[in-house]
Design a protein around this motif. Sequence first.
Motif, short mmCIF file in Angstrom:
data_model
loop_
_atom_site.label_atom_id
_atom_site.label_comp_id
_atom_site.label_asym_id
_atom_site.label_seq_id
_atom_site.Cartn_x
_atom_site.Cartn_y
_atom_site.Cartn_z
N UNK A 198 0.85 -1.19 0.00
CA UNK A 198 0.00 0.00 0.00
C UNK A 198 0.88 1.24 0.00
N UNK A 199 0.54 2.18 -0.87
CA UNK A 199 1.31 3.41 -1.02
C UNK A 199 0.41 4.62 -0.77
N UNK A 200 1.03 5.70 -0.29
CA UNK A 200 0.30 6.96 -0.17
C UNK A 200 -0.13 7.35 -1.59
N UNK A 201 -1.36 7.77 -1.74
CA UNK A 201 -1.87 8.12 -3.06
C UNK A 201 -3.10 7.30 -3.38
N UNK A 202 -3.33 7.11 -4.66
CA UNK A 202 -4.52 6.39 -5.10
C UNK A 202 -4.15 5.40 -6.21
N UNK A 203 -5.18 4.93 -6.92
CA UNK A 203 -4.92 3.94 -7.98
C UNK A 203 -4.01 4.49 -9.07
N UNK A 204 -4.01 5.82 -9.27
CA UNK A 204 -3.10 6.41 -10.26
C UNK A 204 -1.65 6.26 -9.81
N UNK A 205 -1.42 6.36 -8.50
CA UNK A 205 -0.07 6.16 -7.98
C UNK A 205 0.40 4.74 -8.27
N UNK A 206 -0.46 3.77 -8.00
CA UNK A 206 -0.09 2.37 -8.25
C UNK A 206 0.13 2.13 -9.74
N UNK A 207 -0.71 2.71 -10.57
CA UNK A 207 -0.53 2.54 -12.02
C UNK A 207 0.81 3.13 -12.44
N UNK A 208 1.18 4.28 -11.88
CA UNK A 208 2.47 4.90 -12.18
C UNK A 208 3.62 4.00 -11.74
N UNK A 209 3.49 3.40 -10.56
CA UNK A 209 4.52 2.50 -10.04
C UNK A 209 4.68 1.30 -10.98
N UNK A 210 3.56 0.74 -11.40
CA UNK A 210 3.60 -0.45 -12.24
C UNK A 210 4.17 -0.13 -13.61
#
Length: 121
Positions: free
Chosen positions: A10-22
Amino acid sequence: MRIIVAGWLRFAGDEKTCAEIIVGGADHIAAAREEAGCTAYNWAVDPLEPGQMHVYEEWDSEEALLQHFADPPYADMRSHLERYELTGFHVQIYTAAGIEPVYAEDGWPRKEIFGVTLAGA
C-alpha cells in the motif's frame, strides 16, 4: 518444490499512484520474468483499495527465489519502489506441493481437487 510469493503493498496516493509505479516498473517486472526459475511475476492495481498494489510471483524452487533476491534486478526493483511512500505491506512466501488445473476438460470448475470432493456434489 514450487514457491509462490503473493500479497499486497500500500502506497500513499490512489490507484493512479499504483498505475504509475507499475508502468514505471515494467522493466523490473520483465527482468524478473527472465530470471532462471521464474514462471510468473506480476504487479496489479487493486480495483477496490486506492493506493494498493498486488504482487504475485511463482518460482521453480527455493534456490531460484533466493537467487532472485541476490540478483541486481531485485535491488533495482527495490530502489524503484522506495521512491514512493510505502504505508503498509503484507507479502508472504508459500510452497505448493502439487499443481492441478482449475477447470475440467468441459471448461467448468472441477468437482474434485487433490482427491477432495465437495460433500453433496
